[in-house]
Scaffold this active site. Structure first.
Site, PDB file in Angstrom:
ATOM      1  CE  LYS A  13      -2.105  -1.184   3.883  1.00 11.69           C
ATOM      2  NZ  LYS A  13      -1.499  -2.504   4.166  1.00 11.69           N
ATOM      3  NE  ARG A  90      -5.563  -0.707   8.721  1.00  7.62           N
ATOM      4  CZ  ARG A  90      -4.259  -0.879   8.550  1.00  7.62           C
ATOM      5  NH1 ARG A  90      -3.695  -2.004   8.858  1.00  7.62           N
ATOM      6  NH2 ARG A  90      -3.523   0.082   8.062  1.00  7.62           N
ATOM      7  NE  ARG A 125       7.443  -2.732   6.568  1.00  7.96           N
ATOM      8  CZ  ARG A 125       6.123  -2.781   6.507  1.00  7.96           C
ATOM      9  NH1 ARG A 125       5.474  -2.069   5.620  1.00  7.96           N
ATOM     10  NH2 ARG A 125       5.466  -3.556   7.320  1.00  7.96           N
ATOM     11  NE  ARG A 158       5.564  -0.711  10.249  1.00  9.82           N
ATOM     12  CZ  ARG A 158       4.515  -0.778   9.432  1.00  9.82           C
ATOM     13  NH1 ARG A 158       4.504  -0.087   8.308  1.00  9.82           N
ATOM     14  NH2 ARG A 158       3.489  -1.542   9.734  1.00  9.82           N
ATOM     15  NE  ARG A 169       1.586  -5.547  10.883  1.00 11.16           N
ATOM     16  CZ  ARG A 169       2.732  -5.398  10.229  1.00 11.16           C
ATOM     17  NH1 ARG A 169       3.837  -5.979  10.674  1.00 11.16           N
ATOM     18  NH2 ARG A 169       2.767  -4.675   9.139  1.00 11.16           N
TER      19      ARG A 169
HETATM   20  P1  AP5 Z   1       4.770  -1.479   2.016  1.00  9.80           P
HETATM   21  O1  AP5 Z   1       4.533  -0.633   0.813  1.00  9.80           O
HETATM   22  O2  AP5 Z   1       5.365  -0.854   3.214  1.00  9.80           O
HETATM   23  O3  AP5 Z   1       3.414  -2.247   2.400  1.00  9.80           O
HETATM   24  P2  AP5 Z   1       2.118  -1.760   3.192  1.00  9.80           P
HETATM   25  O4  AP5 Z   1       0.949  -2.394   2.547  1.00  9.80           O
HETATM   26  O5  AP5 Z   1       2.114  -0.274   3.321  1.00  9.80           O
HETATM   27  O6  AP5 Z   1       2.378  -2.486   4.569  1.00  9.80           O
HETATM   28  P3  AP5 Z   1       2.197  -2.032   6.071  1.00  9.80           P
HETATM   29  O7  AP5 Z   1       2.926  -3.034   6.903  1.00  9.80           O
HETATM   30  O8  AP5 Z   1       2.529  -0.584   6.251  1.00  9.80           O
HETATM   31  O9  AP5 Z   1       0.662  -2.254   6.285  1.00  9.80           O
HETATM   32  P4  AP5 Z   1      -0.046  -2.447   7.640  1.00  9.80           P
HETATM   33  O10 AP5 Z   1      -1.459  -2.300   7.236  1.00  9.80           O
HETATM   34  O11 AP5 Z   1       0.323  -3.663   8.356  1.00  9.80           O
HETATM   35  O12 AP5 Z   1       0.535  -1.272   8.543  1.00  9.80           O
HETATM   36  P5  AP5 Z   1       0.115   0.270   8.766  1.00  9.80           P
HETATM   37  O13 AP5 Z   1       1.346   1.051   8.854  1.00  9.80           O
HETATM   38  O14 AP5 Z   1      -0.918   0.673   7.802  1.00  9.80           O
HETATM   39  O15 AP5 Z   1       5.651  -2.720   1.528  1.00  9.80           O
HETATM   40  C1  AP5 Z   1       6.083  -3.707   2.436  1.00  9.80           C
HETATM   41  C2  AP5 Z   1       7.481  -4.224   2.059  1.00  9.80           C
HETATM   42  O16 AP5 Z   1       7.430  -4.903   0.812  1.00  9.80           O
HETATM   43  C3  AP5 Z   1       8.526  -3.121   1.867  1.00  9.80           C
HETATM   44  O17 AP5 Z   1       9.752  -3.619   2.285  1.00  9.80           O
HETATM   45  C4  AP5 Z   1       8.511  -2.865   0.355  1.00  9.80           C
HETATM   46  O18 AP5 Z   1       9.767  -2.378  -0.107  1.00  9.80           O
HETATM   47  C5  AP5 Z   1       8.213  -4.241  -0.182  1.00  9.80           C
HETATM   48  N1  AP5 Z   1       7.386  -4.217  -1.395  1.00  9.80           N
HETATM   49  C6  AP5 Z   1       6.311  -3.417  -1.638  1.00  9.80           C
HETATM   50  N2  AP5 Z   1       5.756  -3.712  -2.831  1.00  9.80           N
HETATM   51  C7  AP5 Z   1       6.497  -4.731  -3.340  1.00  9.80           C
HETATM   52  C8  AP5 Z   1       6.429  -5.493  -4.552  1.00  9.80           C
HETATM   53  N3  AP5 Z   1       5.470  -5.243  -5.472  1.00  9.80           N
HETATM   54  N4  AP5 Z   1       7.328  -6.478  -4.744  1.00  9.80           N
HETATM   55  C9  AP5 Z   1       8.288  -6.735  -3.806  1.00  9.80           C
HETATM   56  N5  AP5 Z   1       8.421  -6.053  -2.660  1.00  9.80           N
HETATM   57  C10 AP5 Z   1       7.523  -5.068  -2.420  1.00  9.80           C
HETATM   58  O19 AP5 Z   1      -0.544   0.170  10.200  1.00  9.80           O
HETATM   59  C11 AP5 Z   1       0.259  -0.155  11.314  1.00  9.80           C
HETATM   60  C12 AP5 Z   1      -0.587  -0.380  12.544  1.00  9.80           C
HETATM   61  O20 AP5 Z   1      -1.307   0.805  12.857  1.00  9.80           O
HETATM   62  C13 AP5 Z   1      -1.670  -1.458  12.448  1.00  9.80           C
HETATM   63  O21 AP5 Z   1      -1.161  -2.744  12.689  1.00  9.80           O
HETATM   64  C14 AP5 Z   1      -2.650  -0.988  13.525  1.00  9.80           C
HETATM   65  O22 AP5 Z   1      -2.164  -1.270  14.801  1.00  9.80           O
HETATM   66  C15 AP5 Z   1      -2.619   0.510  13.334  1.00  9.80           C
HETATM   67  N6  AP5 Z   1      -3.595   0.954  12.327  1.00  9.80           N
HETATM   68  C16 AP5 Z   1      -3.337   1.563  11.148  1.00  9.80           C
HETATM   69  N7  AP5 Z   1      -4.470   1.842  10.486  1.00  9.80           N
HETATM   70  C17 AP5 Z   1      -5.483   1.376  11.284  1.00  9.80           C
HETATM   71  C18 AP5 Z   1      -6.893   1.354  11.142  1.00  9.80           C
HETATM   72  N8  AP5 Z   1      -7.509   1.865  10.060  1.00  9.80           N
HETATM   73  N9  AP5 Z   1      -7.625   0.797  12.143  1.00  9.80           N
HETATM   74  C19 AP5 Z   1      -7.041   0.283  13.237  1.00  9.80           C
HETATM   75  N10 AP5 Z   1      -5.690   0.269  13.420  1.00  9.80           N
HETATM   76  C20 AP5 Z   1      -4.926   0.809  12.450  1.00  9.80           C
HETATM   77 ZN    ZN Z   2       2.158   1.042   4.964  1.00 10.11          ZN
END
Ligand code: AP5
Ligand code: ZN
Length: 209
Positions: A13, A90, A125, A158, A169
């Site tokens: 994402k 989500r 990551r 992270r 997760r």
């Molecule tokens: P990356 O682009 O970072 O992936 P991402 O989908 O953004 O992953 P996140 O881990 O950030 O998602 P998440 O939903 O778990 O965490 P968030 O920060 O939103 O890519 C990941 C890796 O893969 C990188 O190393 C990248 O280089 C690599 N990559 C990317 N694309 C690739 C490809 N095509 N091929 C190969 N490699 C690739 O949320 C964190 C926490 O916050 C949650 O766990 C929760 O506690 C809280 N939170 C956030 N939003 C909410 C909500 N709406 N409700 C409740 N709690 C929430």
């Molecule tokens: Zn993210």
């Protein structure tokens, strides 16, 4: 545009949002990034509440996240340039809250990637705390240029990027996946298990359609 991008942890994402933002100039709102920034500030009450949940790999409560989002959407950059919601909604509760606030996306993207690939992405990551850029030690390394050594030296991992927290997760994601898809019957479900540029081509085609 008013875009929602959904998908599993490490589904890409954030990576795709960097590309979309560069192309369309819309305001990128990552609830995860917002919560991490709030958690880093010891005076921020919301941040301190969220920190424990996030670091355990659990979702933070809907009310807390909806309040943060509302503030962000009221900013002029979101009103003028459109928005890109990364990781929201989500849960079913968040879908309902969005409806109540009349926040209606005109494009919804759901990235799909197999769980075993996601785990590899999580474990490799790294983030640049200065620019917010996302890398992967094998799949998306820092490009070879003058700054490479300096960037690599400051990269961080992270707190929630461990195998144990990933399993929580991903379970939370699968629990809510059907509810999100049901809320947006027109959502474009895309294969996220391809090179970032290939995924981006499909996203651009959908956004321009
Ligand atoms: P990356 O682009 O970072 O992936 P991402 O989908 O953004 O992953 P996140 O881990 O950030 O998602 P998440 O939903 O778990 O965490 P968030 O920060 O939103 O890519 C990941 C890796 O893969 C990188 O190393 C990248 O280089 C690599 N990559 C990317 N694309 C690739 C490809 N095509 N091929 C190969 N490699 C690739 O949320 C964190 C926490 O916050 C949650 O766990 C929760 O506690 C809280 N939170 C956030 N939003 C909410 C909500 N709406 N409700 C409740 N709690 C929430
Ligand atoms: Zn993210």
């Amino acid at each position: 545009p008013k875009i929602v991008i959904a998908g599993p942890p490490a589904g890409g994402k954030g990576t795709q949002c960097e590309l979309i933002k560069a192309h369309y100039g819309c305001h990128h709102i990552s609830t995860g990034d917002m919560l991490r920034a709030a958690a880093a500030d010891e005076e921020n009450e919301i941040g301190q509440k969220a920190k424990e949940k996030m670091e355990a790999g659990e979702l933070v409560p809907d009310e807390l996240i909806c309040g943060l989002l509302k503030q962000e959407l009221e900013k002029p950059e979101a009103k003028e340039n459109g928005w890109l919601l990364d990781g929201f909604p989500r849960t079913g509760g968040q879908v309902k809250a969005m409806e109540r606030m009349f926040i209606v996306p005109n494009k919804v993207i759901m990235l799909q990637v197999p769980d075993d690939v996601l785990l590899k992405r999580v474990l490799g990551r790294r983030m640049d705390p200065e620019t917010g850029k996302i890398y992967h030690i094998e799949m998306n390394p820092v490009p070879d240029d003058d700054d490479k050594a300096a960037i690599e030296a400051r990269l961080i991992t992270r707190e929630d990027d461990t195998e144990e927290k990933f399993s929580k997760r991903i379970a939370a994601f699968h629990e809510n996946e059907a509810v999100i898809l049901a809320a947006y019957p027109g959502a474009r479900v895309l294969d996220g298990n391809r090179a970032p540029d290939d995924v981006s081509v499909d996203i651009t085609a959908y956004l321009n359609a």
